[in-house]
Design an enzyme around this catalytic site. Structure first.
Site, PDB file in Angstrom:
ATOM      1  N   LYS A 103       6.083   7.573   6.208  1.00 41.00           N
ATOM      2  CA  LYS A 103       6.015   6.196   6.479  1.00 41.00           C
ATOM      3  C   LYS A 103       7.840   5.883   7.659  1.00 41.00           C
ATOM      4  CE  LYS A 103       7.998   3.701   2.814  1.00 41.00           C
ATOM      5  NZ  LYS A 103       7.571   3.548   1.359  1.00 41.00           N
TER       6      LYS A 103
HETATM    7  N1  GLU Z   1       5.422   0.528   1.920  1.00 44.22           N
HETATM    8  C1  GLU Z   1       4.777   0.769   0.670  1.00 44.22           C
HETATM    9  C2  GLU Z   1       5.052   1.982  -0.208  1.00 44.22           C
HETATM   10  O1  GLU Z   1       5.777   2.197  -0.691  1.00 44.22           O
HETATM   11  C3  GLU Z   1       2.765   0.423   0.851  1.00 44.22           C
HETATM   12  C4  GLU Z   1       2.265   1.142   1.818  1.00 44.22           C
HETATM   13  C5  GLU Z   1       0.749   1.418   2.661  1.00 44.22           C
HETATM   14  O2  GLU Z   1       0.098  -0.213   2.229  1.00 44.22           O
HETATM   15  O3  GLU Z   1       0.353   1.662   3.299  1.00 44.22           O
HETATM   16  O4  GLU Z   1       3.884   2.040  -0.976  1.00 44.22           O
END
Ligand code: GLU
Length: 414
Positions: A103
């Site tokens: 993240k």
């Molecule tokens: N931000 C989204 C989540 O929290 C998607 C992450 C992604 O597609 O890699 O799952």
């Protein structure tokens, strides 16, 4: 200091005890592999220089490259990004994706900057984190306040630095530039699917229930749209960061989305009653979908909630003590690591399509997504029954079994 991470660990440890997890594996999973903090200058439109702080955390990469979004928010900090990366490892494993968890985030209020400034901030951030990202190392995606435009800038920045186009370095790109059909609405589609499955488990029909949704960003909007248009559900309450609206006969979601586009807020939407945050969360509805930020449901709200089903569209919307209270009230909570996994699942499809330079039809994306979500839902349900536990703990057990298998087979290096 580490409040969010510690509370996430408490939920994980509950699963670790029940499944009798090897303490060595538990130790590994409790620590993120890499945490990068970057501070970087950006030229503002008025020629002044501002310094921004950004993060990229890779929690675990046992099953494949790190995967997860990047958020832009004034409250972003290392504790939050680390926790979100932790959740991504389990989310990907719940869905059986060949990824670990990552993240990123930049601490800023995007509303305070022009589009050109946001572009320069995005490009410089991505350049700074390029030392650890890459299509087979760590693949970012959109999250709170980032979208397909941000992903185009990220992809271009990376590509300019290596000298050729690398579409597969990020997901959530526009269709026509390596993006996948169905990606924009994917998280909402997953939320809608698990909501339908949860309602069926409670022996009700989707068309008979009343739903309230907190948050009207990407997840809130598409969950509402798909639930009302495709599943015939009645959405009686909605909210954004400025307040909530209520209409007991249900909203026409397309119309609400258009209103929000023109007015920038939900407030003042015709034929609706204004409601505050507590009213929204304690309404007499059957399903509540928190689709905003972490720690939105606290003990106080949990005690007063009337919904029988909560579907976590957001990551970590329920504090750990509130989670126990809801369990005591026999409220069915569909956990974030399953409920909002539709986004990362279609991100995976996007990455596969980019790697193969062969693109799928929307029907194929949507059908494969719904099939995979239903499979994971059922696997979690079986574990929940087997261990007489809640869905969150069952989801952690499923994900941990998969990651633990990888850790054991690979062994500890050297
Ligand atoms: N931000 C989204 C989540 O929290 C998607 C992450 C992604 O597609 O890699 O799952």
């Amino acid at each position: 200091m580490e409040e969010l991470y510690q509370s996430a660990l408490r939920k994980f440890r509950k699963a670790a005890v029940i499944m009798n997890l090897d303490p060595n594996v538990q130790k590994i999973l409790e620590h993120p592999k890499r945490q990068l903090i970057v501070e970087f200058p950006v030229m503002m439109d008025d020629n002044s220089v501002e310094i921004f702080t950004g993060y990229r955390v890779q929690h675990n990469v046992t099953l494949g490259p790190a995967k997860g979004g990047v958020r832009y928010h004034p409250n972003v900090n290392l504790d939050e990004v680390k926790t979100l990366a932790f959740w991504m490892s389990f989310k990907c494993a719940v869905m059986g994706l060949p990824y670990g968890g990552g993240k990123g985030g930049i601490r800023l209020d995007p509303k305070k900057y022009s589009q050109k400034e946001i572009e320069r901030i995005s490009r410089r951030y991505f350049s700074e984190i390029s030392v650890i990202v890459g299509p087979d190392r760590d693949i970012p995606a959109p999250d709170v306040n980032t979208n397909s435009d941000t992903m185009s800038w990220y992809m271009d920045t990376y590509s300019m630095n290596v000298g050729y186009s690398v579409l597969e370095v990020v997901t959530g790109k526009p269709i026509g530039l390596g993006g996948s059909e169905g990606r924009t609405e994917a998280t909402g589609r997953g939320v809608a699917k698990v909501t339908e499955l949860a309602i069926q488990k409670r022996k009700r029909k989707v068309s008979d229930v009343k739903i309230a949704i907190e948050g009207f960003g990407n997840v809130g909007q598409y969950s509402a749209l798909i639930l009302s248009k495709e599943k015939d559900a009645k959405i009686v309450a909605l909210s954004d960061s400025k307040g909530g609206i209520y209409n007991s006969s249900g909203f026409n979601i397309e119309d609400v989305i258009n209103y929000k586009k023109t007015h920038g807020t939900l407030s003042g939407y015709p034929n609706s009653e204004a409601i505050n945050d507590v009213e929204l969360k304690t309404l007499d509805v059957d399903v509540f979908i928190p689709a905003a930020l972490e720690n939105s449901i606290t003990d106080e709200t949990a005690k007063k909630m009337k919904a029988q089903i909560i579907v976590e569209g957001a990551n970590g919307p329920i504090t750990d003590t509130a989670d126990e209270l809801l369990r005591g009230k026999d409220i069915l909570v569909v956990p974030d690591i399953l409920a909002n996994a539709g986004g990362v699942t279609v991100s995976y499809f996007e990455w596969v399509q980019d790697l193969q330079s062969f693109f799928w039809k929307k029907e194929q994306v949507n059908a494969t997504l719904e099939e995979m979500i239903e499979k994971s839902f059922n696997e979690i349900w079986d574990i929940k029954e087997q261990y007489s536990t809640d869905m969150r703990t069952a989801a952690y057990i499923l994900a941990t079994q998969r990651i633990a298998f990888g850790i054991k087979k690979r062994g500890i290096y050297p």
